[in-house]
Write a protein that holds these residues in place. Structure first.
Motif, mmCIF file in Angstrom:
data_model
loop_
_atom_site.group_PDB
_atom_site.id
_atom_site.type_symbol
_atom_site.label_atom_id
_atom_site.label_comp_id
_atom_site.label_asym_id
_atom_site.label_seq_id
_atom_site.Cartn_x
_atom_site.Cartn_y
_atom_site.Cartn_z
ATOM 1 N N ASP A 541 13.807 -13.449 7.991
ATOM 2 C CA ASP A 541 13.922 -14.814 8.541
ATOM 3 C C ASP A 541 13.412 -14.897 9.974
ATOM 4 O O ASP A 541 13.091 -15.985 10.456
ATOM 5 N N ALA A 542 13.369 -13.758 10.671
ATOM 6 C CA ALA A 542 12.971 -13.765 12.079
ATOM 7 C C ALA A 542 11.469 -13.601 12.274
ATOM 8 O O ALA A 542 11.007 -13.469 13.400
ATOM 9 N N ALA A 543 10.715 -13.618 11.201
ATOM 10 C CA ALA A 543 9.268 -13.397 11.298
ATOM 11 C C ALA A 543 8.505 -14.716 11.191
ATOM 12 O O ALA A 543 8.947 -15.666 10.527
ATOM 13 N N LEU A 544 7.361 -14.744 11.831
ATOM 14 C CA LEU A 544 6.443 -15.876 11.682
ATOM 15 C C LEU A 544 5.787 -15.778 10.309
ATOM 16 O O LEU A 544 5.181 -14.760 9.966
ATOM 17 N N THR A 545 5.904 -16.841 9.533
ATOM 18 C CA THR A 545 5.312 -16.873 8.193
ATOM 19 C C THR A 545 4.216 -17.914 8.141
ATOM 20 O O THR A 545 4.110 -18.788 9.010
ATOM 21 N N LEU A 546 3.414 -17.847 7.073
ATOM 22 C CA LEU A 546 2.342 -18.824 6.896
ATOM 23 C C LEU A 546 2.916 -20.222 6.694
ATOM 24 O O LEU A 546 2.377 -21.210 7.210
ATOM 25 N N SER A 547 4.033 -20.311 5.971
ATOM 26 C CA SER A 547 4.631 -21.630 5.735
ATOM 27 C C SER A 547 5.143 -22.238 7.038
ATOM 28 O O SER A 547 5.009 -23.451 7.262
ATOM 29 N N PHE A 548 5.727 -21.413 7.926
ATOM 30 C CA PHE A 548 6.186 -21.934 9.223
ATOM 31 C C PHE A 548 4.984 -22.421 10.039
ATOM 32 O O PHE A 548 5.023 -23.494 10.646
ATOM 33 N N ALA A 549 3.913 -21.629 10.028
ATOM 34 C CA ALA A 549 2.716 -22.011 10.788
ATOM 35 C C ALA A 549 2.134 -23.316 10.264
ATOM 36 O O ALA A 549 1.719 -24.193 11.036
ATOM 37 N N ARG A 550 2.056 -23.441 8.908
ATOM 38 C CA ARG A 550 1.538 -24.684 8.344
ATOM 39 C C ARG A 550 2.427 -25.876 8.699
ATOM 40 O O ARG A 550 1.934 -26.970 8.969
ATOM 41 N N GLY A 551 3.736 -25.646 8.692
ATOM 42 C CA GLY A 551 4.668 -26.737 8.997
ATOM 43 C C GLY A 551 4.514 -27.268 10.408
ATOM 44 O O GLY A 551 4.484 -28.488 10.631
ATOM 45 N N ILE A 552 4.415 -26.384 11.396
ATOM 46 C CA ILE A 552 4.299 -26.865 12.781
ATOM 47 C C ILE A 552 2.904 -27.462 13.034
ATOM 48 O O ILE A 552 2.747 -28.366 13.855
ATOM 49 N N HIS A 553 1.901 -26.958 12.309
ATOM 50 C CA HIS A 553 0.566 -27.552 12.441
ATOM 51 C C HIS A 553 0.563 -28.988 11.930
ATOM 52 O O HIS A 553 -0.061 -29.880 12.534
ATOM 53 N N GLU A 554 1.247 -29.221 10.801
ATOM 54 C CA GLU A 554 1.311 -30.579 10.253
ATOM 55 C C GLU A 554 2.021 -31.534 11.201
ATOM 56 O O GLU A 554 1.695 -32.717 11.261
ATOM 57 N N LEU A 555 3.009 -31.020 11.928
ATOM 58 C CA LEU A 555 3.714 -31.873 12.892
ATOM 59 C C LEU A 555 2.780 -32.345 13.995
ATOM 60 O O LEU A 555 2.815 -33.513 14.402
ATOM 61 N N ARG A 556 1.949 -31.430 14.517
ATOM 62 C CA ARG A 556 1.030 -31.782 15.601
ATOM 63 C C ARG A 556 -0.303 -31.068 15.397
ATOM 64 O O ARG A 556 -0.575 -30.043 16.024
ATOM 65 N N PRO A 557 -1.156 -31.592 14.547
ATOM 66 C CA PRO A 557 -2.436 -30.924 14.300
ATOM 67 C C PRO A 557 -3.404 -31.010 15.474
ATOM 68 O O PRO A 557 -4.407 -30.303 15.508
ATOM 69 N N ASP A 558 -3.074 -31.883 16.452
ATOM 70 C CA ASP A 558 -3.971 -32.077 17.597
ATOM 71 C C ASP A 558 -3.740 -31.075 18.721
ATOM 72 O O ASP A 558 -4.445 -31.094 19.733
ATOM 73 N N LYS A 559 -2.765 -30.199 18.558
ATOM 74 C CA LYS A 559 -2.368 -29.316 19.658
ATOM 75 C C LYS A 559 -2.293 -27.876 19.173
ATOM 76 O O LYS A 559 -1.945 -27.601 18.024
ATOM 77 N N LYS A 560 -2.576 -26.918 20.083
ATOM 78 C CA LYS A 560 -2.384 -25.518 19.779
ATOM 79 C C LYS A 560 -0.896 -25.177 19.846
ATOM 80 O O LYS A 560 -0.139 -25.803 20.600
ATOM 81 N N HIS A 561 -0.504 -24.162 19.083
ATOM 82 C CA HIS A 561 0.903 -23.752 19.024
ATOM 83 C C HIS A 561 0.999 -22.269 19.365
ATOM 84 O O HIS A 561 0.220 -21.448 18.867
#
Length: 597
Positions: A541-561
């Motif tokens: 649960d403490a790891a960065l996953t592809l689904s987490f990355a996709r989720g935050i990208h969808e929230l703000r696709p105009d910005k780097k994370h």
């Protein structure tokens, strides 16, 4: 540029960088109002660590710094207790009180001040300024330190403040009557001082003996020393008397300008009409304020005795602090800053005068100034914070509250103009008489003192306001997180990573431990996948996953994370191939990654 060399300088040059971040731990029961880190703060703990703790939220945000550091007189017993990790310096950098017999006390003072000034410089806003009170023991060394850290062009002034008005008869040679107030700007091109308000006594200098419909005026000399050939002519008075400029001087205007002023009724020849010509300068034409000067007399900015009396009023007749500063001194600084929304920092808080002055200024003009106080001594709660509690809520007091309204040194000139002096006092009585039970006038130690007195029974009125009391938590050491030795809270770790990654300050109000959200900076939106739980940190649960990355990208696709996490289950190549704009920063190595960049 001249450099100040002192023992230990090479070891403390970048010592502020090695000081670990320690989170602010709220002690809600010791504050007043809602506990919040973006409001008024009183921090108990070593001020070097306290300043470092403020960096993630307040770097570049402080409008005004006022500090009253140890004067290093040899009688204060202050201690150098910075943990500088160098064997050569540890021999003499210790926590023993530093006294007059310590041959290296000036070196230790410079070594103590250097890292603190470095951090204070980083905390200042580009338009901000720092004001430091010192006496002749260290003022000259402090100026060179400040020249090195802030830059020689950042020097604004050396105010000379008259801290006492009666000579010390026990002085060895000369009675010490003043302190220095060194003023430096963070960025001189963005710094500006306001004007000093005209006092009632100064306004009383304007009179209207001829009932001029334009109102009160004062006579201004028509001559000047600057050579001006057009200013050589003869003026004829109403009774035929003639006037030429005084020897080696010139009229400040030409004949045409004089004739214009005469036609407008702006030339006065005195009450009898036989005096020398003077220009009538009307009060309505005077600027809203006066240009500040570098000489601050005791009647302008208060004095040490006044500060002691203020403490006695608040603490039931006792003065629990040896060297308080008068509230008027800091009030004058706030007046010059001119910002009713200023954030004011005092990292040598002592008796808490800075907070008192800020609260009083807000009460007076409805401003929203904030203060941050840092105090390392054990009296931070029982004295520093207690004073602030009492002035906010009001305090038990039975007796007469006294407010000094004017102080005038009596000399032959003032005796000759006794009528003017009486007029000034009357003006004060007219303006303030309704605020007090009586206006007391007394001559003491060669001075006329005018004081407003008000009988108070049981409770002095409070100024209102709130503050949060904090202590310093354990250092945040990222390389110990995954071992479980040091597990700071999300709220403690998050702002540290945010600041180190962006050189910007975090907003504590937007931190969200549930969503792992740290906030939005200019270059990134930042995330921290973290809980202060060792077993959880070792889990998937403490790891960065592809689904987490996709989720935050969808929230703000105009910005780097930028995502901080102990591990990841997706490669950076895959993140880049999907165009998600997500970058991984591993814990506990995030700090090192940022430092290399």
């Amino acid at each position: 540029m001249t450099e100040l060399v002192f023992k230990g300088k090479e070891f403390v040059w970048n010592h502020h960088l090695a000081v670990p971040f320690r989170p602010l731990v709220v002690q809600a029961e010791k504050g007043i109002g809602e506990a919040r880190l973006d409001g008024n703060l009183i921090i108990q703990g070593d001020n070097l660590h306290a300043l470092k703790a403020l960096m993630p939220m307040y770097a570049g945000k402080v409008d005004c710094i006022f500090i009253d550091p140890p004067y290093n007189t040899g009688n204060e017993g202050w201690a150098y207790n910075d943990n500088v990790n160098a064997p050569m310096i540890k021999e003499w950098l210790n926590s023993n009180p530093i006294g007059i017999e310590d041959g290296l006390r000036h070196d230790k003072w410079c070594a103590m001040m250097w890292p603190r000034l470095r951090l204070l410089h980083e905390l200042l806003a580009e338009w901000g300024s720092i004001w430091i009170t010192l006496d002749d023991n260290e003022a000259h060394r402090a100026k060179i330190l400040l020249d090195e850290i802030f830059g020689e062009d950042a020097f604004v002034a050396n105010m000379v403040w008259q801290k006492r008005y009666v000579a010390n008869v026990t002085a060895l040679h000369l009675s010490d009557m003043h302190d220095h107030v060194l003023v430096y700007a963070k960025n001189p091109s963005e710094f500006a001082l306001g004007k000093i308000g005209r006092t009632e006594a100064q306004a009383a200098d304007y009179k209207n003996p001829d009932n001029d419909p334009r109102g009160p005026w004062r006579a201004q000399d028509l001559s000047a020393s600057k050579q001006y050939q057009a200013g050589i002519f003869t003026i004829t008075g109403p009774d035929g008397a003639t006037f030429d400029p005084p020897p080696n001087r010139y009229w400040r205007m030409n004949r045409a300008q004089y004739d214009k002023w005469l036609a407008e009724g702006r030339i006065s020849f005195g009450v009898t009409g036989k005096g020398r010509p003077m220009l009538k300068r009307f009060l309505t034409e005077a600027q809203d304020g006066l240009t500040p000067v570098t000489w601050w007399s005791h009647d302008f900015a208060g004095h040490n005795k006044e500060a002691t009396l203020e403490m006695k009023d608040i603490f039931d007749g006792a003065s629990p602090f040896d060297t308080p500063k008068p509230k008027r001194l800091i009030s004058r600084i706030l007046e010059l800053i001119g910002d009713d929304d200023a954030l004011v920092l005092d990292s040598f808080a002592g008796s808490g005068t800075t907070a008192h002055a800020v609260l009083e200024a807000n009460k007076r003009d409805g401003g929203s100034r904030r203060f941050i106080l840092c105090e390392m001594e054990d009296y931070a709660d029982r004295l520093t914070a207690e004073r602030v509690r009492r002035v906010i809520n009001g305090y038990a007091f039975t007796g007469t509250q006294k407010t000094e309204l004017a102080r005038e040194r009596l000399n032959w000139r003032s005796i000759e103009k006794a009528a003017d002096l009486v007029h000034k006092v009357q003006a004060i009585e007219n303006l303030h008489g309704h605020e007090y039970d009586r206006i007391k006038k007394e001559v003491k130690d060669g001075e006329l003192v005018v004081t407003g007195e008000k009988a108070v029974s049981e409770q002095a009125e409070g100024l209102g306001g709130t503050f949060t009391y904090c202590t310093l938590g354990d250092p945040v050491e990222l390389d110990r997180i995954l071992t479980g030795e040091d597990l700071p809270t999300f709220e403690a770790l998050g702002p540290v990573l945010y600041h180190m990654a962006t050189a910007e300050v975090a907003d504590p109000a937007v931190l969200n431990a549930v969503d792992f959200y740290l906030g939005e900076a200019s270059a990134y939106i930042l995330w921290l996948i973290y809980k202060p739980d060792l077993e959880w940190l070792k889990s998937a649960d403490a790891a960065l996953t592809l689904s987490f990355a996709r989720g935050i990208h969808e929230l703000r696709p105009d910005k780097k994370h930028l995502v901080f996490a102990p591990a990841r289950h997706v490669s950076q190549r895959m993140l880049d191939s999907e165009g998600l704009g997500v970058e991984f920063a591993p814990l506990p190595f995030a700090l090192y990654r940022v430092e290399r960049g």
